[in-house]
Scaffold this motif. Structure first.
Motif, PDB file in Angstrom:
ATOM      1  N   LEU A 210      11.979  -5.300  -4.219  1.00  3.21           N
ATOM      2  CA  LEU A 210      11.434  -6.143  -5.148  1.00  3.21           C
ATOM      3  C   LEU A 210      10.302  -7.288  -4.190  1.00  3.21           C
ATOM      4  CD1 LEU A 210      11.778  -7.437  -8.015  1.00  3.21           C
ATOM      5  CD2 LEU A 210      13.245  -9.043  -7.126  1.00  3.21           C
ATOM      6  N   LEU A 211      10.623  -7.344  -2.892  1.00  2.00           N
ATOM      7  CA  LEU A 211       9.849  -8.102  -1.944  1.00  2.00           C
ATOM      8  C   LEU A 211       8.283  -7.758  -2.079  1.00  2.00           C
ATOM      9  CD1 LEU A 211       9.384 -10.843  -0.212  1.00  2.00           C
ATOM     10  CD2 LEU A 211      10.429  -9.110   1.741  1.00  2.00           C
ATOM     11  N   PHE A 212       8.082  -6.517  -2.004  1.00  2.00           N
ATOM     12  CA  PHE A 212       6.575  -6.165  -1.688  1.00  2.00           C
ATOM     13  C   PHE A 212       6.187  -5.336  -3.139  1.00  2.00           C
ATOM     14  CE2 PHE A 212       8.152  -5.957   2.686  1.00  2.00           C
ATOM     15  CZ  PHE A 212       7.324  -6.636   3.150  1.00  2.00           C
ATOM     16  N   LEU A 213       6.642  -5.545  -3.992  1.00  2.00           N
ATOM     17  CA  LEU A 213       6.364  -5.048  -5.518  1.00  2.00           C
ATOM     18  C   LEU A 213       5.424  -5.742  -5.905  1.00  2.00           C
ATOM     19  CD1 LEU A 213       7.185  -2.885  -7.629  1.00  2.00           C
ATOM     20  CD2 LEU A 213       8.424  -4.559  -8.706  1.00  2.00           C
ATOM     21  N   ASP A 214       4.222  -5.333  -6.319  1.00  2.00           N
ATOM     22  CA  ASP A 214       2.847  -6.068  -6.815  1.00  2.00           C
ATOM     23  C   ASP A 214       3.046  -6.105  -8.256  1.00  2.00           C
ATOM     24  OD1 ASP A 214       0.708  -7.385  -7.550  1.00  2.00           O
ATOM     25  OD2 ASP A 214      -0.586  -6.068  -6.237  1.00  2.00           O
ATOM     26  N   ALA A 215       3.782  -7.170  -8.780  1.00  2.00           N
ATOM     27  CA  ALA A 215       3.839  -7.371 -10.306  1.00  2.00           C
ATOM     28  C   ALA A 215       2.295  -6.903 -11.137  1.00  2.00           C
ATOM     29  CB  ALA A 215       4.415  -8.566 -10.785  1.00  2.00           C
ATOM     30  N   ALA A 216       1.598  -7.575 -10.530  1.00  2.00           N
ATOM     31  CA  ALA A 216       0.073  -7.473 -11.521  1.00  2.00           C
ATOM     32  C   ALA A 216      -0.458  -6.059 -11.202  1.00  2.00           C
ATOM     33  CB  ALA A 216      -1.132  -8.503 -10.599  1.00  2.00           C
ATOM     34  N   SER A 217      -0.243  -5.189 -10.189  1.00  2.00           N
ATOM     35  CA  SER A 217      -0.603  -4.058 -10.150  1.00  2.00           C
ATOM     36  C   SER A 217       0.443  -3.096 -10.928  1.00  2.00           C
ATOM     37  CB  SER A 217      -0.505  -3.319  -8.581  1.00  2.00           C
ATOM     38  OG  SER A 217      -0.715  -1.922  -8.427  1.00  2.00           O
ATOM     39  N   VAL A 218       1.623  -3.379 -11.110  1.00  2.00           N
ATOM     40  CA  VAL A 218       2.583  -2.530 -12.005  1.00  2.00           C
ATOM     41  C   VAL A 218       2.068  -2.925 -13.481  1.00  2.00           C
ATOM     42  CG1 VAL A 218       4.542  -2.189 -12.937  1.00  2.00           C
ATOM     43  CG2 VAL A 218       4.360  -2.602 -10.432  1.00  2.00           C
ATOM     44  N   ARG A 219       1.623  -3.874 -13.886  1.00  2.00           N
ATOM     45  CA  ARG A 219       1.203  -4.354 -15.266  1.00  2.00           C
ATOM     46  C   ARG A 219      -0.243  -3.562 -15.371  1.00  2.00           C
ATOM     47  NH1 ARG A 219      -2.602  -8.165 -17.287  1.00  2.00           N
ATOM     48  NH2 ARG A 219      -1.836  -8.943 -19.464  1.00  2.00           N
ATOM     49  N   GLU A 220      -1.083  -3.475 -14.609  1.00  2.00           N
ATOM     50  CA  GLU A 220      -2.396  -2.835 -14.697  1.00  2.00           C
ATOM     51  C   GLU A 220      -2.160  -1.252 -15.022  1.00  2.00           C
ATOM     52  OE1 GLU A 220      -5.383  -4.166 -15.558  1.00  2.00           O
ATOM     53  OE2 GLU A 220      -4.303  -6.008 -15.220  1.00  2.00           O
ATOM     54  N   LYS A 221      -1.420  -0.902 -14.243  1.00  2.00           N
ATOM     55  CA  LYS A 221      -0.898   0.699 -14.357  1.00  2.00           C
ATOM     56  C   LYS A 221      -0.227   0.863 -15.900  1.00  2.00           C
ATOM     57  CE  LYS A 221      -0.187   1.686  -9.511  1.00  2.00           C
ATOM     58  NZ  LYS A 221       1.011   1.996  -8.307  1.00  2.00           N
ATOM     59  N   LEU A 222       0.660   0.065 -16.039  1.00  2.00           N
ATOM     60  CA  LEU A 222       1.110   0.182 -17.382  1.00  2.00           C
ATOM     61  C   LEU A 222       0.255   0.151 -18.561  1.00  2.00           C
ATOM     62  CD1 LEU A 222       4.312  -1.918 -17.076  1.00  2.00           C
ATOM     63  CD2 LEU A 222       4.365   0.596 -17.208  1.00  2.00           C
ATOM     64  N   LYS A 223      -0.739  -0.906 -18.579  1.00  2.00           N
ATOM     65  CA  LYS A 223      -1.771  -0.909 -19.667  1.00  2.00           C
ATOM     66  C   LYS A 223      -2.664   0.005 -19.700  1.00  2.00           C
ATOM     67  CE  LYS A 223      -3.493  -4.900 -20.637  1.00  2.00           C
ATOM     68  NZ  LYS A 223      -4.238  -6.214 -20.602  1.00  2.00           N
ATOM     69  N   ALA A 224      -2.908   0.865 -18.550  1.00  2.00           N
ATOM     70  CA  ALA A 224      -3.754   2.071 -18.532  1.00  2.00           C
ATOM     71  C   ALA A 224      -3.189   2.893 -19.196  1.00  2.00           C
ATOM     72  CB  ALA A 224      -4.134   2.355 -16.904  1.00  2.00           C
TER      73      ALA A 224
END
Length: 331
Positions: A143-157
């Motif tokens: 959870l510390l190094f998880l990039d929430a913005a990057s995960v969101r962009e991958k999901l929206k793709a």
């Protein structure tokens, strides 16, 4: 030759030749000493340093100006640059990045930042494992190094996901809210069938059995214009109920193919009026039950019906029977 057959010594002695060579070397040494710069003279050199061992001026200048251990630092930087170049040139950058990411995630997990619970809301067609895989979250992620913005962009793709929200709740909870696109219709182009959403996004490149009952649209551009046309068609249930497919012709106008194979050719403009006329004709005269193969409504105010071959042959024979017989003696 002497009397014993030996070579006689030359009347000239070799001693004068050796003295001449020494004189030449001595003159050259004196000339070199005279032309030598004052800074390189024996008086200006530190004691204990031979003439041939004096350092070049540039090296001496750098040694006097640069801080101590700068050579060690420069060497380390050179080694790091060489290593980085080798990783990129050898095509190992992705593998190296993944290894580095796994290492830091392992350290964070051991420090208490392991993802222990995941909540995913809004999924209907996608499973939890599919959502996590799309977002790049796996069992090694911390959870510390998880990039929430990057995960969101991958999901929206992903075409199935229209919107996504990713929240990190420390120390180990992950929450993902998604809005899925709904399967709207089947789209056929160049013989290939796909599942599309209302906005025309291709959701599946193949058609699972659960989507076979979706309406079918055919042709280039039909995927983006299907929503408006099918909404208009739904206002005429008499026609909509028997429609098997809608084909966009030339990206300008629509044709309908009914369940029994009847083709309906609609105009480019005034589609609503044409559908209303078609619906009323079927209600009043059972148009769709007749032995016809096509109905053309492209010309304003006109309706052209094309009979099947059997119907056309029967009509032709019926017309012949209705023709009056010629009387005997008529010219």
């Amino acid at each position: 030759m002497d009397g014993g057959g030996r070579l006689a010594r030359s009347p000239r002695s070799p001693r004068p030749q050796i003295d001449l060579m020494d004189a030449v070397l001595g003159a050259a040494a004196a000339l070199r000493a005279r032309l030598r710069p004052a800074s390189l003279s024996a008086k200006s050199r530190p004691r204990g340093i031979a003439r041939d061992q004096a350092p070049p001026r540039l090296i001496a200048f750098l040694e006097s100006r640069l801080p101590r251990r700068s050579g060690v630092i420069a060497t380390l930087l050179l080694l790091a640059a060489s290593t980085g170049f080798g990783i990129v040139k050898g095509g190992h950058l992705e593998q190296f990045t993944a290894t580095l990411s796994d290492t830091r995630n392992a350290l964070a997990n051991s420090a208490g930042f392991r993802i222990t619970s995941v909540a995913i809301n809004g999924r209907k067609q996608l499973s939890q494992d599919e959502v996590l895989a799309i977002g790049g979250v796996n069992g090694r992620s911390s959870l510390l190094f998880l990039d929430a913005a990057s995960v969101r962009e991958k999901l929206k793709a992903n075409p199935w996901i229209g919107e996504a929200t990713v929240l990190k709740l420390y120390p180990g909870q992950l929450r993902i809210d998604i809005v899925e696109r709904a399967p709207f219709a089947l789209w056929q182009r160049d013989g290939k069938l796909s599942v599309i959403s209302e906005d025309g996004a291709v959701l599946e490149r193949y058609v699972p059995d659960r989507f076979l009952k979706l309406p079918l649209v055919v042709g280039k551009g039909a995927e983006t214009r299907a929503k408006d046309f099918l909404a208009l068609l739904s206002h005429y249930p008499q026609v909509h109920a028997v429609t098997r497919a809608a084909t966009l012709v030339g990206e300008r106008r629509w044709n309908l193919r009914l369940n029994d194979g009847l083709d309906i050719r609609l105009p480019e403009n005034g589609v609503g009026n044409a559908l209303a006329t078609l619906s009323n004709l079927d209600k009043d005269e059972h148009l769709f039950a007749k032995d016809i193969v096509a109905v053309d409504l492209r010309l304003p105010g006109r309706l052209i019906v094309q009979l099947s071959e059997d119907a056309a042959r029967a009509r032709e024979e019926a017309l012949k029977k209705k023709e009056p017989k010629k009387k005997v003696g008529d010219a």
